[in-house]
Design an enzyme around this catalytic site. Structure first.
Site, PDB file in Angstrom:
ATOM      1  N   ASN A 118      42.165  31.378  22.388  1.00 52.51           N
ATOM      2  CA  ASN A 118      41.653  31.610  23.746  1.00 52.51           C
ATOM      3  C   ASN A 118      41.664  33.109  24.032  1.00 52.51           C
ATOM      4  OD1 ASN A 118      44.469  31.514  23.687  1.00 52.51           O
ATOM      5  ND2 ASN A 118      44.690  30.484  25.656  1.00 52.51           N
ATOM      6  N   GLY A 138      32.159  35.138  26.317  1.00 51.77           N
ATOM      7  CA  GLY A 138      30.980  35.839  26.828  1.00 51.77           C
ATOM      8  C   GLY A 138      30.708  35.571  28.303  1.00 51.77           C
ATOM      9  N   GLY A 177      41.045  37.099  23.359  1.00 50.42           N
ATOM     10  CA  GLY A 177      40.073  37.969  22.706  1.00 50.42           C
ATOM     11  C   GLY A 177      40.548  39.387  22.963  1.00 50.42           C
ATOM     12  N   GLY A 196      44.809  44.551  23.535  1.00 44.51           N
ATOM     13  CA  GLY A 196      44.456  44.857  22.145  1.00 44.51           C
ATOM     14  C   GLY A 196      44.370  46.354  21.915  1.00 44.51           C
ATOM     15  N   GLN A 213      46.781  36.503  27.065  1.00 47.41           N
ATOM     16  CA  GLN A 213      46.541  36.120  28.463  1.00 47.41           C
ATOM     17  C   GLN A 213      47.286  37.080  29.399  1.00 47.41           C
ATOM     18  OE1 GLN A 213      47.447  33.099  26.227  1.00 47.41           O
ATOM     19  NE2 GLN A 213      45.353  33.594  25.729  1.00 47.41           N
ATOM     20  N   GLY A 215      44.749  38.256  32.451  1.00 46.25           N
ATOM     21  CA  GLY A 215      44.264  38.466  31.088  1.00 46.25           C
ATOM     22  C   GLY A 215      43.216  39.559  31.011  1.00 46.25           C
ATOM     23  N   ASP A 216      42.863  39.928  29.772  1.00 46.40           N
ATOM     24  CA  ASP A 216      41.828  40.932  29.494  1.00 46.40           C
ATOM     25  C   ASP A 216      42.139  42.300  30.082  1.00 46.40           C
ATOM     26  OD1 ASP A 216      40.427  38.907  28.210  1.00 46.40           O
ATOM     27  OD2 ASP A 216      39.356  38.339  30.032  1.00 46.40           O
ATOM     28  N   GLU A 217      43.409  42.620  30.196  1.00 48.77           N
ATOM     29  CA  GLU A 217      43.804  43.907  30.775  1.00 48.77           C
ATOM     30  C   GLU A 217      43.530  45.064  29.815  1.00 48.77           C
ATOM     31  OE1 GLU A 217      45.837  41.301  30.449  1.00 48.77           O
ATOM     32  OE2 GLU A 217      46.541  40.686  32.441  1.00 48.77           O
ATOM     33  N   SER A 266      44.458  54.685  30.695  1.00 48.73           N
ATOM     34  CA  SER A 266      43.329  54.541  29.775  1.00 48.73           C
ATOM     35  C   SER A 266      42.042  54.858  30.525  1.00 48.73           C
ATOM     36  CB  SER A 266      43.308  53.111  29.222  1.00 48.73           C
ATOM     37  OG  SER A 266      42.170  52.902  28.437  1.00 48.73           O
ATOM     38  N   VAL A 267      41.194  55.693  29.916  1.00 47.20           N
ATOM     39  CA  VAL A 267      39.975  56.158  30.594  1.00 47.20           C
ATOM     40  C   VAL A 267      38.703  55.810  29.830  1.00 47.20           C
ATOM     41  CG1 VAL A 267      41.104  58.009  31.885  1.00 47.20           C
ATOM     42  CG2 VAL A 267      40.273  58.466  29.566  1.00 47.20           C
TER      43      VAL A 267
HETATM   44  P1  GDP Z   1      42.733  42.079  26.150  1.00 43.35           P
HETATM   45  O1  GDP Z   1      42.413  40.626  26.040  1.00 43.35           O
HETATM   46  O2  GDP Z   1      43.841  42.354  27.113  1.00 43.35           O
HETATM   47  O3  GDP Z   1      42.984  42.730  24.814  1.00 43.35           O
HETATM   48  O4  GDP Z   1      41.431  42.780  26.761  1.00 43.35           O
HETATM   49  P2  GDP Z   1      39.907  42.495  26.337  1.00 43.35           P
HETATM   50  O5  GDP Z   1      39.645  43.118  25.024  1.00 43.35           O
HETATM   51  O6  GDP Z   1      39.555  41.064  26.493  1.00 43.35           O
HETATM   52  O7  GDP Z   1      39.131  43.223  27.512  1.00 43.35           O
HETATM   53  C1  GDP Z   1      39.269  44.576  27.761  1.00 43.35           C
HETATM   54  C2  GDP Z   1      37.869  45.228  27.667  1.00 43.35           C
HETATM   55  O8  GDP Z   1      37.896  46.504  28.245  1.00 43.35           O
HETATM   56  C3  GDP Z   1      37.424  45.447  26.230  1.00 43.35           C
HETATM   57  O9  GDP Z   1      36.036  45.333  26.167  1.00 43.35           O
HETATM   58  C4  GDP Z   1      37.858  46.881  25.945  1.00 43.35           C
HETATM   59  O10 GDP Z   1      37.079  47.505  24.945  1.00 43.35           O
HETATM   60  C5  GDP Z   1      37.622  47.511  27.283  1.00 43.35           C
HETATM   61  N1  GDP Z   1      38.533  48.619  27.639  1.00 43.35           N
HETATM   62  C6  GDP Z   1      39.845  48.776  27.336  1.00 43.35           C
HETATM   63  N2  GDP Z   1      40.331  49.864  27.947  1.00 43.35           N
HETATM   64  C7  GDP Z   1      39.326  50.418  28.652  1.00 43.35           C
HETATM   65  C8  GDP Z   1      39.214  51.555  29.511  1.00 43.35           C
HETATM   66  O11 GDP Z   1      40.171  52.272  29.777  1.00 43.35           O
HETATM   67  N3  GDP Z   1      37.997  51.766  30.082  1.00 43.35           N
HETATM   68  C9  GDP Z   1      36.917  50.991  29.838  1.00 43.35           C
HETATM   69  N4  GDP Z   1      35.772  51.289  30.437  1.00 43.35           N
HETATM   70  N5  GDP Z   1      36.976  49.907  29.023  1.00 43.35           N
HETATM   71  C10 GDP Z   1      38.172  49.640  28.448  1.00 43.35           C
HETATM   72  P1  IMO Z   2      43.387  37.441  26.567  1.00 41.76           P
HETATM   73  O1  IMO Z   2      44.561  37.373  25.628  1.00 41.76           O
HETATM   74  C1  IMO Z   2      41.452  35.881  30.145  1.00 41.76           C
HETATM   75  C2  IMO Z   2      41.875  31.602  30.933  1.00 41.76           C
HETATM   76  C3  IMO Z   2      40.637  30.731  30.826  1.00 41.76           C
HETATM   77  C4  IMO Z   2      40.992  29.663  31.822  1.00 41.76           C
HETATM   78  C5  IMO Z   2      42.485  29.473  31.647  1.00 41.76           C
HETATM   79  C6  IMO Z   2      42.871  28.355  30.702  1.00 41.76           C
HETATM   80  O2  IMO Z   2      42.126  37.878  25.927  1.00 41.76           O
HETATM   81  O3  IMO Z   2      43.753  38.217  27.785  1.00 41.76           O
HETATM   82  P2  IMO Z   2      42.701  27.909  28.108  1.00 41.76           P
HETATM   83  O4  IMO Z   2      41.622  28.180  27.108  1.00 41.76           O
HETATM   84  O5  IMO Z   2      43.973  28.621  27.799  1.00 41.76           O
HETATM   85  O6  IMO Z   2      42.895  26.455  28.339  1.00 41.76           O
HETATM   86  O7  IMO Z   2      42.154  28.498  29.496  1.00 41.76           O
HETATM   87  O8  IMO Z   2      42.955  30.701  31.105  1.00 41.76           O
HETATM   88  N1  IMO Z   2      42.174  32.406  29.720  1.00 41.76           N
HETATM   89  C7  IMO Z   2      41.998  33.725  29.649  1.00 41.76           C
HETATM   90  N2  IMO Z   2      41.474  34.588  30.534  1.00 41.76           N
HETATM   91  N3  IMO Z   2      41.950  36.330  28.977  1.00 41.76           N
HETATM   92  C8  IMO Z   2      42.504  35.474  28.085  1.00 41.76           C
HETATM   93  O9  IMO Z   2      43.128  35.890  26.970  1.00 41.76           O
HETATM   94  C9  IMO Z   2      42.507  34.100  28.388  1.00 41.76           C
HETATM   95  N4  IMO Z   2      42.942  32.991  27.741  1.00 41.76           N
HETATM   96  C10 IMO Z   2      42.735  31.960  28.574  1.00 41.76           C
HETATM   97  O10 IMO Z   2      39.478  31.442  31.179  1.00 41.76           O
HETATM   98  O11 IMO Z   2      40.785  30.131  33.134  1.00 41.76           O
HETATM   99 MG    MG Z   3      40.740  39.363  26.238  1.00 46.75          MG
END
Ligand code: GDP
Ligand code: IMO
Ligand code: MG
Length: 422
Positions: A38, A301, A40, A17, A223, A12-14, A410-411
């Site tokens: 869950n 957070g 963000g 968005g 995720q 997740g969080d790659e 992405s940079v």
């Molecule tokens: P998502 O859940 O896959 O949409 O990713 P998140 O938003 O949770 O986390 C990605 C974080 O990395 C966010 O704070 C973005 O603003 C940031 N981000 C995305 N692409 C880049 C990048 O290429 N470089 C840096 N430094 N930050 C990035």
């Molecule tokens: P995005 O879409 C990163 C993780 C939680 C926990 C496990 C189970 O922003 O990439 P849950 O709330 O689903 O019961 O949690 O999955 N988790 C994520 N980690 N990015 C997310 O979403 C996540 N959604 C859930 O931290 O380890």
């Molecule tokens: Mg996220």
């Protein structure tokens, strides 16, 4: 026309968005297919930052339609605050937001059950975001769930039934629920009212008609593959299918109608919550990645755990999803490293392997190769012609291992800091 899918290949969080927002101008419809608040998903443009939890990430690009699909679980209270915030920034979103009648609803007691189950697990807790995701999908599968369509038919009775069932379980867990429930329920009810005012549709018909009419559909995952309920690091996973097949069940799209599968990954690796992470760095290098990458959860957070890229896990994700194009994020975070390590295999119980083990409780020791860093500020790079040689070598190394081309790099977090490769 076929529907394309964009999904996370790690934990997740790659940066899903950001890239959905960048790709949306090429599409007519953006549809979330699983997960719930869950997630963000962060977008940055015009010096503004937005975090979306339920609303699809195509919402900022003109009048493209955005669908919350049947596979998503919705917390009315959270959706209400998202919509209020978006409208507060002067945006009209209701005309371009559609909600599936079949999407399941997170009720306040689902959140409390999430907390009670985590407490019961003690040291082996999942590290859930505590948004009620697991309990809501559990009720869906056990055929006790409440769906968006139910908000319009005998809602009070259906809500009382599910709530009372949950209260019995909370009591069995000696969970002190009353004050929290009372506090959340009032604004949750306002959220229910808000959902009733939105455009509720049979999204499977809408999407299939759109595909039939040669409209371009982008399915947005939440995720990541390593959090998938079937293929992730079980039991430290979320409760939905985060993989490309999830777009079929979560939107009602036939497999034969899926086109491109965009697999998105960070140039290193992070995870938030408990569970295995073979290439994790528990040292100052890990701290540096966290600091430079601003690795703190968009939803909770929490500090994210950090480590080097894990190609064993990434290759697995590429296979399971049928990835056709790769997107590498946050490469700028590695700009200052002298050398960069890449996990290429595991030693499991003394034997080297390129397969993920059944559980990670066995000793899993990653084997690394080391590549030279590019030692160049990449954040202002505009075209592949400006890439330093060492960066090209890093990209090539990953492509050779994963056997899929990297099409976007992405940079930086801003919409504009995105480079399309030929
Ligand atoms: P998502 O859940 O896959 O949409 O990713 P998140 O938003 O949770 O986390 C990605 C974080 O990395 C966010 O704070 C973005 O603003 C940031 N981000 C995305 N692409 C880049 C990048 O290429 N470089 C840096 N430094 N930050 C990035
Ligand atoms: P995005 O879409 C990163 C993780 C939680 C926990 C496990 C189970 O922003 O990439 P849950 O709330 O689903 O019961 O949690 O999955 N988790 C994520 N980690 N990015 C997310 O979403 C996540 N959604 C859930 O931290 O380890
Ligand atoms: Mg996220």
């Amino acid at each position: 026309m076929k529907a394309d899918v964009l999904l996370g290949l790690q934990w997740g969080d790659e940066g899903k968005g950001k890239i959905v927002d960048v790709l949306t101008p090429d599409y007519d419809v953006v549809a979330r297919f699983q997960g719930g608040p869950n997630a963000g998903h962060t977008l940055e443009f015009d010096n503004q930052k937005y975090v979306l939890h339920t609303v699809p990430s195509g919402i900022f690009q003109g009048d493209k339609m955005n669908i919350i699909g049947n596979g998503v679980v919705i917390d009315p209270n959270i959706l209400k605050s998202e919509i209020t915030k978006l409208e507060g920034s002067g945006r009209e979103i209701r005309s371009k937001l559609l909600v599936s009648r079949k999407a399941h609803i997170i009720v306040p007691t689902h959140r409390l059950l999430d907390a009670a189950y985590e407490i019961a697990k003690g040291a082996s807790k999942i590290g859930s975001t505590l948004k009620g995701i697991g309990p809501t999908y559990t009720d869906k599968v056990s055929r006790n769930g409440l769906r968006v369509g139910d908000l319009f038919e005998n809602f009070e009775e259906k809500y009382a039934t599910i709530k009372n069932k949950h209260i019995q379980i909370l009591k069995q867990h000696n969970y002190d629920y009353e004050a929290q429930l009372a506090e959340y329920e009032a604004s949750w009810m306002e959220g229910v009212e808000l959902i009733r005012s939105l455009q509720i549709v049979d999204s499977e018909y809408y999407i299939n008609n759109a595909i039939q009419d040669e409209k371009r559909v982008l399915c947005e995952g939440a995720q990541g593959t390593m959090l998938d309920i079937d293929f992730g690091s079980y039991p430290f996973v979320t409760s939905s299918n985060t993989i490309s097949a999830g777009a079929c069940t979560g939107l009602g799209i036939a497999p034969s109608r899926i086109g491109e599968v965009y697999g998105i990954f960070k140039a290193y690796c992070t995870r938030v919550g408990s569970g295995p992470f073979p290439t994790e760095l528990d040292d100052e290098v890990g701290d540096e990645l966290r600091k430079k990458g601003n690795e703190f959860g968009s939803t909770t957070g929490r500090a994210r755990r950090t480590g080097w890229i894990d190609l064993v896990a990434l290759k697995y994700s590429v296979i399971i999803n049928g990835v056709t194009q790769l997107i590498m994020m946050k490469s700028d975070v590695l700009d200052e490293f002298d050398t960069i390590k890449v996990g290429v295999s595991y030693v499991v119980n003394g034997k080297e392997s390129k397969q993920l083990p059944f559980t990670f409780t066995d000793d899993v020791v990653p084997v690394f190769e080391e590549l030279p860093g590019w030692k160049t500020d990449m954040t202002n790079v505009k075209s592949p012609a400006e890439f330093p040689e060492a960066f090209n070598k890093y990209v090539k190394f990953l492509e050779d291992y994963l056997e899929v081309p990297i099409k976007i790099v992405s940079v930086g977090p801003d919409r504009a800091q995105t480079i399309v490769l030929n």
